[in-house]
Scaffold this active site. Sequence first.
Site, PDB file in Angstrom:
ATOM      1  N   PRO A   2      49.297  43.127  40.986  1.00  0.00           N
ATOM      2  CA  PRO A   2      50.176  44.179  40.480  1.00  0.00           C
ATOM      3  C   PRO A   2      49.623  45.566  40.791  1.00  0.00           C
ATOM      4  O   PRO A   2      48.527  45.906  40.349  1.00  0.00           O
ATOM      5  CB  PRO A   2      50.199  43.936  38.967  1.00  0.00           C
ATOM      6  CG  PRO A   2      49.514  42.633  38.742  1.00  0.00           C
ATOM      7  CD  PRO A   2      48.634  42.400  39.909  1.00  0.00           C
ATOM      8  N   GLU A   3      50.348  46.321  41.582  1.00  0.00           N
ATOM      9  CA  GLU A   3      50.010  47.721  41.850  1.00  0.00           C
ATOM     10  C   GLU A   3      51.153  48.559  41.282  1.00  0.00           C
ATOM     11  O   GLU A   3      51.982  48.042  40.535  1.00  0.00           O
ATOM     12  CB  GLU A   3      49.826  47.947  43.359  1.00  0.00           C
ATOM     13  CG  GLU A   3      48.776  47.027  43.972  1.00  0.00           C
ATOM     14  CD  GLU A   3      48.540  47.265  45.460  1.00  0.00           C
ATOM     15  OE1 GLU A   3      48.687  48.411  45.912  1.00  0.00           O
ATOM     16  OE2 GLU A   3      48.216  46.307  46.165  1.00  0.00           O
ATOM     17  N   ARG A 103      43.101  34.010  35.741  1.00  0.00           N
ATOM     18  CA  ARG A 103      41.708  34.399  35.926  1.00  0.00           C
ATOM     19  C   ARG A 103      41.141  35.256  34.801  1.00  0.00           C
ATOM     20  O   ARG A 103      40.002  35.683  34.875  1.00  0.00           O
ATOM     21  CB  ARG A 103      41.547  35.055  37.290  1.00  0.00           C
ATOM     22  CG  ARG A 103      41.663  33.981  38.353  1.00  0.00           C
ATOM     23  CD  ARG A 103      41.775  34.538  39.716  1.00  0.00           C
ATOM     24  NE  ARG A 103      40.579  35.244  40.098  1.00  0.00           N
ATOM     25  CZ  ARG A 103      40.439  35.831  41.269  1.00  0.00           C
ATOM     26  NH1 ARG A 103      41.413  35.796  42.136  1.00  0.00           N
ATOM     27  NH2 ARG A 103      39.342  36.448  41.556  1.00  0.00           N
ATOM     28  N   ARG A 138      35.604  64.588  50.283  1.00  0.00           N
ATOM     29  CA  ARG A 138      34.793  63.409  49.990  1.00  0.00           C
ATOM     30  C   ARG A 138      34.163  62.784  51.230  1.00  0.00           C
ATOM     31  O   ARG A 138      34.765  62.700  52.282  1.00  0.00           O
ATOM     32  CB  ARG A 138      35.631  62.364  49.256  1.00  0.00           C
ATOM     33  CG  ARG A 138      35.899  62.771  47.847  1.00  0.00           C
ATOM     34  CD  ARG A 138      36.736  61.754  47.146  1.00  0.00           C
ATOM     35  NE  ARG A 138      36.048  60.487  46.991  1.00  0.00           N
ATOM     36  CZ  ARG A 138      36.468  59.528  46.173  1.00  0.00           C
ATOM     37  NH1 ARG A 138      37.553  59.708  45.452  1.00  0.00           N
ATOM     38  NH2 ARG A 138      35.799  58.406  46.083  1.00  0.00           N
TER      39      ARG A 138
END
Length: 257
Positions: A2-3, A103, A138
């Site tokens: 799920p994103e 899980r 970054r």
Amino acid sequence: MPELPEVETLCRQLNKKIGGIKILATASYDEKLDGIKKIREALVIGVCRQGKTIRINLVDGHSILIHLRMTGRLLWRQGSDRPRYARWSMMFDNGTVFLVDPRRFATVKVEKAPAGIIRNDLTRGFDKNSFLQQQAIRKTNIKTTLMDQKALAGIGNIYASEILYRAGVLPMRLTSSLSRKEWEKIFHCGRTILKKAVANRGTSISDWHDLHGRKGVNQHELKVYARHGTMCSVCGEIIRRVKQGSRSTFYCPGCQI
DNA sequence: AGAACCGCCTGCTTGC
DNA sequence: TGCAAGCAGGCGGTTC
């Protein structure tokens, strides 16, 4: 997994199903989740998404925060018979919402804190300039930055690969090396891909199913994810798979520079 | 300070 | 066929 689009799909479906009605009780079927504050007789005002977190707001000011992590799912059942791998549930007078997770990575928290505003969500009022100020310097690769939830909310392994393919940017490029033009492409493609995936009710590549147990249809839109060894439909090069920080990344060496 | 790594977890795939 | 080892990866915590 799920994103953003999958979690958004669940939030919209939950809103329809449980918005404005009362949770009779909650229950846990996994000792890991036994510590969650029990809820009784609480009215749901609404359900919203914060990044990949589902936030269920109750009338008394408490919120239930659900994070599905890898294999978590929410499933609406009309009765109360427990599906396989059910870990926790919210009961209503017309049915039950089960948290199903083989899980056991998913987490649930109940807290009384106002919703924080998430400013770095590509599908909502996204502030480009403040993002670039914080992230563009970054010294890490762009794939990792896209998946960093503090940098951008809601993007996971599937959509990170797809966004970079569509934007034509190699996932191993150093974040600090990207031009303004490349950033604009990433933002634009990111928005397009995520919105399309929401409209498609998510990507059912492994075990994603929505609140009603239906598969999404966005897996048909994937161009590189899990397609290593096959030909790129644009340039004919073979899609490659590499490891970035122990996660698989998929890309096309012809289309991405 | 910021980047990289570890551990949590278990169903599924792979290899002998 | 059957069993064991390896793989999948989001994220909080730890280490470098």
